[in-house]
Design a protein around this motif. Structure first.
Motif, PDB file in Angstrom:
ATOM      1  N   PRO A  64      32.153 -30.444 -36.330  1.00 30.04           N
ATOM      2  CA  PRO A  64      31.837 -30.416 -37.759  1.00 30.04           C
ATOM      3  C   PRO A  64      31.590 -28.984 -38.240  1.00 30.04           C
ATOM      4  O   PRO A  64      31.065 -28.144 -37.498  1.00 30.04           O
ATOM      5  N   PHE A  65      31.956 -28.729 -39.491  1.00 30.50           N
ATOM      6  CA  PHE A  65      31.759 -27.402 -40.087  1.00 30.50           C
ATOM      7  C   PHE A  65      30.265 -27.105 -40.179  1.00 30.50           C
ATOM      8  O   PHE A  65      29.486 -27.910 -40.660  1.00 30.50           O
ATOM      9  N   ASN A  66      29.859 -25.915 -39.686  1.00 32.76           N
ATOM     10  CA  ASN A  66      28.457 -25.490 -39.696  1.00 32.76           C
ATOM     11  C   ASN A  66      28.387 -24.169 -40.448  1.00 32.76           C
ATOM     12  O   ASN A  66      28.778 -23.126 -39.929  1.00 32.76           O
ATOM     13  N   GLU A  67      27.863 -24.217 -41.657  1.00 29.51           N
ATOM     14  CA  GLU A  67      27.837 -23.009 -42.494  1.00 29.51           C
ATOM     15  C   GLU A  67      26.902 -21.930 -41.970  1.00 29.51           C
ATOM     16  O   GLU A  67      26.979 -20.783 -42.392  1.00 29.51           O
ATOM     17  N   GLU A  68      26.021 -22.263 -41.049  1.00 29.09           N
ATOM     18  CA  GLU A  68      25.122 -21.261 -40.471  1.00 29.09           C
ATOM     19  C   GLU A  68      25.817 -20.397 -39.419  1.00 29.09           C
ATOM     20  O   GLU A  68      25.319 -19.328 -39.064  1.00 29.09           O
ATOM     21  N   GLU A  69      26.959 -20.852 -38.909  1.00 31.71           N
ATOM     22  CA  GLU A  69      27.683 -20.099 -37.888  1.00 31.71           C
ATOM     23  C   GLU A  69      29.131 -19.821 -38.283  1.00 31.71           C
ATOM     24  O   GLU A  69      29.786 -19.022 -37.636  1.00 31.71           O
ATOM     25  N   GLN A  70      29.618 -20.506 -39.311  1.00 33.42           N
ATOM     26  CA  GLN A  70      31.041 -20.422 -39.640  1.00 33.42           C
ATOM     27  C   GLN A  70      31.249 -20.089 -41.112  1.00 33.42           C
ATOM     28  O   GLN A  70      30.391 -20.379 -41.942  1.00 33.42           O
ATOM     29  N   GLU A  71      32.417 -19.517 -41.366  1.00 31.75           N
ATOM     30  CA  GLU A  71      32.827 -19.193 -42.730  1.00 31.75           C
ATOM     31  C   GLU A  71      34.183 -19.854 -42.973  1.00 31.75           C
ATOM     32  O   GLU A  71      35.144 -19.578 -42.255  1.00 31.75           O
ATOM     33  N   ALA A  72      34.242 -20.721 -43.974  1.00 25.20           N
ATOM     34  CA  ALA A  72      35.499 -21.425 -44.272  1.00 25.20           C
ATOM     35  C   ALA A  72      36.399 -20.498 -45.075  1.00 25.20           C
ATOM     36  O   ALA A  72      36.031 -20.044 -46.152  1.00 25.20           O
ATOM     37  N   VAL A  73      37.578 -20.198 -44.519  1.00 19.75           N
ATOM     38  CA  VAL A  73      38.527 -19.335 -45.230  1.00 19.75           C
ATOM     39  C   VAL A  73      39.628 -20.154 -45.901  1.00 19.75           C
ATOM     40  O   VAL A  73      40.310 -19.664 -46.791  1.00 19.75           O
ATOM     41  N   ALA A  74      39.766 -21.407 -45.463  1.00 19.14           N
ATOM     42  CA  ALA A  74      40.783 -22.287 -46.072  1.00 19.14           C
ATOM     43  C   ALA A  74      40.411 -23.736 -45.824  1.00 19.14           C
ATOM     44  O   ALA A  74      39.652 -24.055 -44.905  1.00 19.14           O
ATOM     45  N   ARG A  75      40.982 -24.601 -46.673  1.00 23.00           N
ATOM     46  CA  ARG A  75      40.834 -26.053 -46.493  1.00 23.00           C
ATOM     47  C   ARG A  75      42.234 -26.628 -46.315  1.00 23.00           C
ATOM     48  O   ARG A  75      43.179 -26.183 -46.944  1.00 23.00           O
ATOM     49  N   PHE A  76      42.314 -27.610 -45.451  1.00 21.63           N
ATOM     50  CA  PHE A  76      43.622 -28.174 -45.129  1.00 21.63           C
ATOM     51  C   PHE A  76      43.530 -29.700 -45.153  1.00 21.63           C
ATOM     52  O   PHE A  76      42.587 -30.268 -44.602  1.00 21.63           O
ATOM     53  N   ALA A  77      44.503 -30.320 -45.800  1.00 24.74           N
ATOM     54  CA  ALA A  77      44.525 -31.788 -45.844  1.00 24.74           C
ATOM     55  C   ALA A  77      44.935 -32.299 -44.469  1.00 24.74           C
ATOM     56  O   ALA A  77      46.086 -32.185 -44.070  1.00 24.74           O
ATOM     57  N   ALA A  78      43.970 -32.855 -43.737  1.00 28.64           N
ATOM     58  CA  ALA A  78      44.224 -33.282 -42.364  1.00 28.64           C
ATOM     59  C   ALA A  78      44.004 -34.772 -42.174  1.00 28.64           C
ATOM     60  O   ALA A  78      44.099 -35.257 -41.060  1.00 28.64           O
ATOM     61  N   GLY A  79      43.720 -35.461 -43.216  1.00 24.52           N
ATOM     62  CA  GLY A  79      43.495 -36.894 -43.089  1.00 24.52           C
ATOM     63  C   GLY A  79      42.017 -37.217 -43.096  1.00 24.52           C
ATOM     64  O   GLY A  79      41.152 -36.344 -42.965  1.00 24.52           O
ATOM     65  N   GLU A  80      41.756 -38.498 -43.257  1.00 23.31           N
ATOM     66  CA  GLU A  80      40.385 -38.974 -43.388  1.00 23.31           C
ATOM     67  C   GLU A  80      39.579 -38.783 -42.100  1.00 23.31           C
ATOM     68  O   GLU A  80      38.394 -38.483 -42.154  1.00 23.31           O
ATOM     69  N   ASP A  81      40.199 -38.929 -40.956  1.00 26.58           N
ATOM     70  CA  ASP A  81      39.464 -38.816 -39.690  1.00 26.58           C
ATOM     71  C   ASP A  81      39.036 -37.387 -39.358  1.00 26.58           C
ATOM     72  O   ASP A  81      38.131 -37.194 -38.557  1.00 26.58           O
ATOM     73  N   LYS A  82      39.672 -36.357 -39.972  1.00 26.43           N
ATOM     74  CA  LYS A  82      39.321 -34.956 -39.685  1.00 26.43           C
ATOM     75  C   LYS A  82      38.621 -34.283 -40.864  1.00 26.43           C
ATOM     76  O   LYS A  82      38.445 -33.066 -40.854  1.00 26.43           O
ATOM     77  N   ARG A  83      38.188 -35.060 -41.832  1.00 25.06           N
ATOM     78  CA  ARG A  83      37.479 -34.495 -42.991  1.00 25.06           C
ATOM     79  C   ARG A  83      36.144 -33.898 -42.537  1.00 25.06           C
ATOM     80  O   ARG A  83      35.360 -34.529 -41.840  1.00 25.06           O
ATOM     81  N   GLY A  84      35.900 -32.629 -42.916  1.00 25.92           N
ATOM     82  CA  GLY A  84      34.665 -31.927 -42.563  1.00 25.92           C
ATOM     83  C   GLY A  84      34.670 -31.311 -41.178  1.00 25.92           C
ATOM     84  O   GLY A  84      33.714 -30.637 -40.784  1.00 25.92           O
ATOM     85  N   LEU A  85      35.751 -31.500 -40.429  1.00 22.64           N
ATOM     86  CA  LEU A  85      35.845 -30.910 -39.095  1.00 22.64           C
ATOM     87  C   LEU A  85      36.618 -29.594 -39.153  1.00 22.64           C
ATOM     88  O   LEU A  85      37.455 -29.380 -40.026  1.00 22.64           O
ATOM     89  N   VAL A  86      36.354 -28.728 -38.199  1.00 22.57           N
ATOM     90  CA  VAL A  86      37.082 -27.459 -38.094  1.00 22.57           C
ATOM     91  C   VAL A  86      38.404 -27.751 -37.402  1.00 22.57           C
ATOM     92  O   VAL A  86      38.444 -28.250 -36.275  1.00 22.57           O
ATOM     93  N   ILE A  87      39.500 -27.424 -38.103  1.00 27.49           N
ATOM     94  CA  ILE A  87      40.839 -27.678 -37.572  1.00 27.49           C
ATOM     95  C   ILE A  87      41.347 -26.490 -36.776  1.00 27.49           C
ATOM     96  O   ILE A  87      41.949 -26.642 -35.713  1.00 27.49           O
ATOM     97  N   ASP A  88      41.076 -25.278 -37.272  1.00 28.85           N
ATOM     98  CA  ASP A  88      41.596 -24.076 -36.616  1.00 28.85           C
ATOM     99  C   ASP A  88      40.585 -22.949 -36.777  1.00 28.85           C
ATOM    100  O   ASP A  88      39.854 -22.879 -37.775  1.00 28.85           O
ATOM    101  N   CYS A  89      40.571 -22.042 -35.804  1.00 32.14           N
ATOM    102  CA  CYS A  89      39.706 -20.853 -35.859  1.00 32.14           C
ATOM    103  C   CYS A  89      40.597 -19.635 -36.067  1.00 32.14           C
ATOM    104  O   CYS A  89      41.404 -19.288 -35.198  1.00 32.14           O
ATOM    105  N   VAL A  90      40.473 -18.987 -37.225  1.00 34.30           N
ATOM    106  CA  VAL A  90      41.274 -17.812 -37.553  1.00 34.30           C
ATOM    107  C   VAL A  90      40.726 -16.578 -36.833  1.00 34.30           C
ATOM    108  O   VAL A  90      41.479 -15.755 -36.320  1.00 34.30           O
ATOM    109  N   GLN A  91      39.410 -16.454 -36.789  1.00 33.88           N
ATOM    110  CA  GLN A  91      38.762 -15.331 -36.095  1.00 33.88           C
ATOM    111  C   GLN A  91      37.494 -15.856 -35.431  1.00 33.88           C
ATOM    112  O   GLN A  91      36.662 -16.489 -36.075  1.00 33.88           O
ATOM    113  N   ARG A  92      37.352 -15.588 -34.122  1.00 37.33           N
ATOM    114  CA  ARG A  92      36.202 -16.091 -33.373  1.00 37.33           C
ATOM    115  C   ARG A  92      34.907 -15.441 -33.849  1.00 37.33           C
ATOM    116  O   ARG A  92      34.870 -14.269 -34.204  1.00 37.33           O
TER     117      ARG A  92
END
Length: 193
Positions: free
Chosen positions: A147-175
């Protein structure tokens, strides 16, 4: 008459004597008062230098204490600056061998055509670098599939991945990395919608 005159003279002499005695007594009293005032003044004079000496002693103590504190403050400030400058010395010394390995890898890539050997060399350098980070208590933030954690992560994009992946991190652009529990760098991630 001579008796009378002598009585008159006597009276005059007595009056003059009384006046002289009164004047003498007054002079003695004023002399006593003056001498008492002088003694009082002498007492004040003897007290005042004592107070002035005490003031001078305390002023000297105060100035010395102030100078000592200023020296302490300057010394501790210098020590702190030295700690800041040299605080990362151990980390930099640990990184230098990795830089040496990277230089050797670049030289090897210029001389070799074996791509697989170059990849293995890069992986070794990367593993060595990660071990140095771990020894310094620096860890990568693991985020893909969580799940996306704003205390450790910064969302740079949102991607339509379906209902089962809503709110989850799909890809890491920079560690992202943490030093203990403190975030050094936020992970830049793509979040599913």
């Amino acid at each position: 008459m001579s008796n009378q005159m002598s009585d008159k003279e006597r009276d005059i002499n007595l009056e003059e004597g009384a006046e002289a005695t009164t004047e003498g007594v007054a002079e003695e009293q004023s002399t006593d008062n003056v001498s008492e005032e002088q003694e009082g003044a002498n007492d004040n004079v003897s007290v005042e230098p004592s107070l002035e000496e005490q003031i001078a002693v305390w002023r000297d103590k105060y100035l010395r204490l102030q100078a000592e504190f200023d020296n302490f403050r300057k010394r501790t400030l210098k020590e702190k600056m030295d700690l800041v400058e040299r605080g990362c010395e151990g980390a930099w010394k640990a990184i230098l061998p990795i830089l040496d390995d990277m230089e050797r890898a670049v030289q090897a890539s210029q001389k070799s055509d074996d791509i697989e050997a170059l990849r293995q060399g890069e992986e070794l350098v990367m593993k060595k670098f990660e071990s140095v980070l771990q020894s310094s208590n620096i860890t990568a933030i693991d985020c893909v599939g969580k799940p996306f954690n704003e205390e450790e992560q910064e969302a740079v994009a949102r991607f339509a991945a379906g209902e089962d992946k809503r709110g989850l991190v799909i890809d890491c652009v920079q560690r992202g990395y943490k030093l203990g529990e403190h975030v050094l760098r936020y992970a830049k991630v793509v979040v599913g919608e």
